[in-house]
Design a protein around this motif. Structure first.
Motif, PDB file in Angstrom:
ATOM      1  N   ASN A  77      47.894   5.598  43.948  1.00  0.00           N
ATOM      2  CA  ASN A  77      46.827   6.225  44.727  1.00  0.00           C
ATOM      3  C   ASN A  77      47.427   7.343  45.565  1.00  0.00           C
ATOM      4  O   ASN A  77      48.125   7.079  46.558  1.00  0.00           O
ATOM      5  N   PRO A  78      47.195   8.601  45.218  1.00  0.00           N
ATOM      6  CA  PRO A  78      47.776   9.700  45.995  1.00  0.00           C
ATOM      7  C   PRO A  78      47.190   9.822  47.389  1.00  0.00           C
ATOM      8  O   PRO A  78      47.811  10.430  48.263  1.00  0.00           O
ATOM      9  N   VAL A  79      46.000   9.252  47.633  1.00  0.00           N
ATOM     10  CA  VAL A  79      45.388   9.343  48.951  1.00  0.00           C
ATOM     11  C   VAL A  79      46.223   8.603  49.992  1.00  0.00           C
ATOM     12  O   VAL A  79      46.230   8.969  51.177  1.00  0.00           O
ATOM     13  N   GLN A  80      46.946   7.582  49.569  1.00  0.00           N
ATOM     14  CA  GLN A  80      47.717   6.790  50.512  1.00  0.00           C
ATOM     15  C   GLN A  80      49.095   7.383  50.802  1.00  0.00           C
ATOM     16  O   GLN A  80      49.988   6.672  51.269  1.00  0.00           O
ATOM     17  N   GLU A  81      49.278   8.651  50.544  1.00  0.00           N
ATOM     18  CA  GLU A  81      50.522   9.296  50.960  1.00  0.00           C
ATOM     19  C   GLU A  81      50.673   9.232  52.477  1.00  0.00           C
ATOM     20  O   GLU A  81      51.782   9.061  52.997  1.00  0.00           O
ATOM     21  N   PHE A  82      49.565   9.355  53.198  1.00  0.00           N
ATOM     22  CA  PHE A  82      49.607   9.211  54.656  1.00  0.00           C
ATOM     23  C   PHE A  82      50.111   7.824  55.041  1.00  0.00           C
ATOM     24  O   PHE A  82      50.906   7.676  55.977  1.00  0.00           O
ATOM     25  N   ASN A  83      49.686   6.803  54.332  1.00  0.00           N
ATOM     26  CA  ASN A  83      50.137   5.441  54.584  1.00  0.00           C
ATOM     27  C   ASN A  83      51.642   5.321  54.379  1.00  0.00           C
ATOM     28  O   ASN A  83      52.355   4.742  55.213  1.00  0.00           O
ATOM     29  N   ARG A  84      52.136   5.865  53.284  1.00  0.00           N
ATOM     30  CA  ARG A  84      53.568   5.762  52.994  1.00  0.00           C
ATOM     31  C   ARG A  84      54.400   6.607  53.953  1.00  0.00           C
ATOM     32  O   ARG A  84      55.490   6.188  54.366  1.00  0.00           O
ATOM     33  N   ASP A  85      53.912   7.792  54.313  1.00  0.00           N
ATOM     34  CA  ASP A  85      54.640   8.609  55.288  1.00  0.00           C
ATOM     35  C   ASP A  85      54.715   7.900  56.641  1.00  0.00           C
ATOM     36  O   ASP A  85      55.777   7.863  57.278  1.00  0.00           O
ATOM     37  N   LEU A  86      53.596   7.353  57.085  1.00  0.00           N
ATOM     38  CA  LEU A  86      53.579   6.647  58.362  1.00  0.00           C
ATOM     39  C   LEU A  86      54.506   5.433  58.327  1.00  0.00           C
ATOM     40  O   LEU A  86      55.199   5.139  59.313  1.00  0.00           O
TER      41      LEU A  86
ATOM     42  N   ARG B 136      62.833   1.933  35.510  1.00  0.00           N
ATOM     43  CA  ARG B 136      63.106   3.297  35.060  1.00  0.00           C
ATOM     44  C   ARG B 136      63.083   4.276  36.220  1.00  0.00           C
ATOM     45  O   ARG B 136      63.924   5.182  36.299  1.00  0.00           O
ATOM     46  N   ASN B 137      62.132   4.112  37.125  1.00  0.00           N
ATOM     47  CA  ASN B 137      62.050   5.012  38.277  1.00  0.00           C
ATOM     48  C   ASN B 137      63.241   4.856  39.206  1.00  0.00           C
ATOM     49  O   ASN B 137      63.715   5.825  39.794  1.00  0.00           O
ATOM     50  N   ILE B 138      63.705   3.629  39.371  1.00  0.00           N
ATOM     51  CA  ILE B 138      64.899   3.398  40.205  1.00  0.00           C
ATOM     52  C   ILE B 138      66.093   4.112  39.605  1.00  0.00           C
ATOM     53  O   ILE B 138      66.883   4.766  40.302  1.00  0.00           O
ATOM     54  N   GLN B 139      66.237   4.012  38.282  1.00  0.00           N
ATOM     55  CA  GLN B 139      67.349   4.676  37.610  1.00  0.00           C
ATOM     56  C   GLN B 139      67.171   6.197  37.633  1.00  0.00           C
ATOM     57  O   GLN B 139      68.145   6.948  37.787  1.00  0.00           O
TER      58      GLN B 139
ATOM     59  N   LYS C 122      60.824  12.492  49.034  1.00  0.00           N
ATOM     60  CA  LYS C 122      62.078  12.740  48.336  1.00  0.00           C
ATOM     61  C   LYS C 122      62.132  12.048  46.980  1.00  0.00           C
ATOM     62  O   LYS C 122      63.142  12.158  46.277  1.00  0.00           O
ATOM     63  N   ALA C 123      61.100  11.331  46.620  1.00  0.00           N
ATOM     64  CA  ALA C 123      61.097  10.545  45.397  1.00  0.00           C
ATOM     65  C   ALA C 123      60.359  11.267  44.282  1.00  0.00           C
ATOM     66  O   ALA C 123      59.408  12.017  44.528  1.00  0.00           O
ATOM     67  N   LYS C 124      60.797  11.007  43.042  1.00  0.00           N
ATOM     68  CA  LYS C 124      60.135  11.493  41.844  1.00  0.00           C
ATOM     69  C   LYS C 124      59.848  10.289  40.959  1.00  0.00           C
ATOM     70  O   LYS C 124      60.761   9.573  40.580  1.00  0.00           O
ATOM     71  N   ILE C 125      58.577  10.109  40.629  1.00  0.00           N
ATOM     72  CA  ILE C 125      58.147   8.913  39.937  1.00  0.00           C
ATOM     73  C   ILE C 125      57.589   9.281  38.571  1.00  0.00           C
ATOM     74  O   ILE C 125      56.801  10.227  38.440  1.00  0.00           O
TER      75      ILE C 125
ATOM     76  N   SER D 139      54.634   0.880  40.953  1.00  0.00           N
ATOM     77  CA  SER D 139      55.592   1.819  40.360  1.00  0.00           C
ATOM     78  C   SER D 139      56.908   1.873  41.102  1.00  0.00           C
ATOM     79  O   SER D 139      57.858   2.495  40.613  1.00  0.00           O
ATOM     80  N   GLY D 140      56.998   1.264  42.284  1.00  0.00           N
ATOM     81  CA  GLY D 140      58.223   1.320  43.074  1.00  0.00           C
ATOM     82  C   GLY D 140      58.355   2.568  43.910  1.00  0.00           C
ATOM     83  O   GLY D 140      59.432   2.826  44.469  1.00  0.00           O
ATOM     84  N   LEU D 141      57.282   3.341  44.042  1.00  0.00           N
ATOM     85  CA  LEU D 141      57.353   4.599  44.793  1.00  0.00           C
ATOM     86  C   LEU D 141      57.749   4.371  46.238  1.00  0.00           C
ATOM     87  O   LEU D 141      58.616   5.066  46.778  1.00  0.00           O
ATOM     88  N   ARG D 142      57.146   3.389  46.884  1.00  0.00           N
ATOM     89  CA  ARG D 142      57.428   3.158  48.299  1.00  0.00           C
ATOM     90  C   ARG D 142      58.884   2.727  48.499  1.00  0.00           C
ATOM     91  O   ARG D 142      59.562   3.195  49.421  1.00  0.00           O
TER      92      ARG D 142
END
Length: 625
Positions: free
Chosen positions: A112-121, A228-231, A98-101, A196-199
């Motif tokens: 690292n886009p490969v760790q999307e599985f890590n963040r989803d889990l 900036r990403n938070i805002q 649900k995030a846009k960075i 970047s604050g994505l997580r």
């Protein structure tokens, strides 16, 4: 000298450096636009002019998204080059969950886009952890996509059967917390190394029941981009950016007796330097999420480096990925024991190039004493790969009391009993279960009731399903290719090898850490007996084997195993139970044949006789089986 002059001229031409002033003095003078470092964790950061590029302006030259929250302007904070939107020239917007960075074109902040599985889990595990924590307080969480269950009030005061009535208006709403709402009794999350604050932004937009999220990093560029990403995502009411050393931030929260309920450590490399502060700064029963990406060290390539970081010697073997999980759990428990605390693993996963563990941290002096009995040394044969465990401590019960003492050993002799080779000593490592099966089932159930919640949901469900089938009381595993290569024979299939172990009366399972792994409670002698029997079906050239090779010593022994007596008794008990006799077929369903169509006799010659039409044919043409 010419290059230096050209650089100075460029600075002066663009107004960055005034004539007669050095670069150091000029930058020191311009540094007043940034808040002092000690105030950064407590206040929101805003991008400075130097980080902004040229972009179109509004008529009044202001930022529409930042107009309300921008701090007081000064002659250095605002100029005619301010942009009208958060996305600038040369920047890209990455969507995950649900995030846009926003990311700059230069690789200034790690992603690292490969760790999307890590963040989803992580989002899935944290959601169920919060559900457990808040349900004890009578608070429900509402996850988008899940079925809503209406709260009902049951009135049994009159002793008669009372119907279910909806809750009064407002009563259920006060106890239900949705995503994006601030829950005063919710959890506090620290992402110690946020980049970047994505997580953290995904936590705020996908996980309900949050009180606050602190996104911290030691890089000023990362924190400025994070703000900036938070805002940009509109989660400033939940997420706060922080510029500080992660260790000092956690120590400070511990000293102020304001611990975090969840701490997420996902560094670029080893988390070893942050573990001591993390086990202290997490609340009682809180959740600690740790990622290790230094798998070369933890998988045995540098055992001495692994010992200096985690207090354990790693061994290079086929089981290295699960051993890495047990090493980090040992390191966490060892550091927690220094403060009379201990860990309880909820989920431990090896995926791609990293490992990820989720553990709860509790305080208890008596339980901390039992930590020695949860650790074990590893004896690994360098010839055949057979491994044995040696517990460090022993806990014996005397009624309601427990006695803690040193364990007895060693479990092996000077050389391997199977191949006569030497042993390697590894560990200590965590020898208890890696997962809480009940908690993993809760996560699986939540994912099943909310399909499509995550981009990698199919993989998460597959990994967690494999985790639920693993033997929790069997540390490490063997691989079929290692067993077969030891005796230089063909590799049996997983189905054949598992069937042989089951017929021998032992338990067996696969492992999520390796696709051809075998976890079993069978002793190594049984494994080699099965391989000897397999070698008889697929013989090797014995004359080519050296007298000192592991294959020669293993194959020179006759197999001694067999099917267990319990399985033999079970086979006799259920023998011929599935066979039916002809005289017992009178209960067959009396229905017309599907091959016959109404008004047509096509296929009648192939139709089976019905008991009603030709009962004699069954007795004469179908002999008893």
């Amino acid at each position: 000298m010419k290059a230096k002059f050209t650089l100075l001229a460029w600075f002066m031409r663009h107004g960055i450096l005034q004539p007669g002033r050095t670069v150091t003095n000029q930058l020191a003078g311009r540094g007043q636009r940034f808040p002092p470092p000690e105030d950064l964790p407590a206040r929101k950061l805003y991008p400075s002019k130097d980080m902004e590029g040229e972009c179109p302006q509004e008529a009044n030259g202001s930022h529409p998204e930042q107009r309300e929250e921008r701090p007081p302007t000064s002659d250095l904070a605002m100029d005619d080059g301010s942009c009208a939107g958060p996305v600038k020239t040369g920047e890209t917007v990455i969507t995950e969950g649900k995030a846009k960075i926003i990311f700059p074109s230069a690789n200034e902040v790690f992603y690292n886009p490969v760790q999307e599985f890590n963040r989803d889990l992580t989002c899935a595990v944290i959601t169920e952890f919060i559900r457990l924590q808040l349900s004890a307080k009578g608070i429900q969480i509402v996850v988008p996509g899940e079925e809503k269950i209406e709260k009902v009030v049951v009135d049994l005061s009159e002793g008669e059967e009372a119907g279910l009535e909806p809750a009064p208006d407002g009563e259920g709403a006060e106890q239900a917390k949705a995503v994006g709402e601030v829950c005063k009794e919710g959890v506090r999350i620290l992402e110690a190394l946020a980049a970047s604050g994505l997580r953290s932004i995904r936590f705020a937009k996908e996980v309900p029941g949050l009180q606050a999220v602190v996104a911290n990093d030691f890089s000023s560029k990362a924190v400025e981009l994070m703000a900036r990403n938070i805002q940009f995502n509109g989660v400033g009411h939940l997420v706060t950016s922080s510029l500080a050393d992660a260790r000092m931030l956690m120590y400070q929260q511990k000293a102020e007796k304001h611990p975090f309920d969840i701490i997420d450590l996902d560094p670029y490399g080893s988390p070893a330097t942050f573990l001591d502060a993390a086990v202290q700064a997490v609340s009682e029963g809180g959740l600690l999420c740790v990622t290790c990406t230094d798998m070369a060290v933890m998988a045995g390539n540098s055992g001495e480096t692994c010992y200096s970081k985690y207090g354990a010697m790693s061994i290079k073997g086929k089981f290295c990925h699960e051993m890495a999980l047990r090493i980090i759990l040992h390191s966490l428990d060892l550091r927690a024991n220094c403060y009379q605390r201990y860990i309880v693993p909820l989920l431990s996963v090896s995926a791609d190039f990293y490992i990820r563990v989720f553990v709860r941290v509790f305080t208890g002096q008596a339980t901390a004493k039992a930590s020695a009995s949860k650790q074990a040394l590893l004896y690994n044969c360098v010839g055949c790969g057979t491994h044995h465990f040696q517990r460090l401590g022993k806990m014996t019960s005397h009624g309601s009391n427990f006695k803690y003492s040193a364990a007895s050993g060693p479990p092996v002799g000077p050389s391997c009993e199977h191949c006569h080779q030497r042993h390697q000593l590894g560990g200590p490592m965590w020898a208890e279960p890696l997962h809480d099966q009940a908690f993993v089932q809760r996560v699986l159930s939540a994912l099943g009731s909310n399909p499509g919640r995550f981009g990698t949901q199919d993989r998460i469900q597959g990994v967690l399903s494999m985790v639920t089938e693993e033997l929790s009381d069997v540390p490490l595993y063997y691989t079929l290719d290692c067993l077969s290569s030891t005796i230089h024979c063909n590799t049996p299939s997983l189905l054949q090898f598992r069937s042989a172990l089951l017929h021998a009366g032992y338990r067996v399972s696969l492992s999520h850490a390796c696709k051809n792994a075998i976890k079993t409670d069978a002793p190594p002698s049984i494994l080699w007996d099965i391989m000897r029997c397999w070698e008889r079906l697929h013989p090797v050239k014995r004359e080519r084997l050296s007298d000192t090779s592991p294959a020669f010593h293993i194959l020179s022994v006759e197999p001694t195993g067999g099917i267990s007596t319990s399985l033999q008794d079970k086979r006799k008990l259920y023998q011929n139970k599935r066979k039916e006799r002809a005289e017992d077929r009178s209960h067959m369903k009396n229905s017309p044949c599907k091959r016959l169509k109404e008004g047509s006799s096509a296929g009648a010659e192939k139709c089976c006789p019905s008991p009603e039409v030709a009962p004699e044919a069954l007795k004469t043409e179908s002999p008893p089986q």
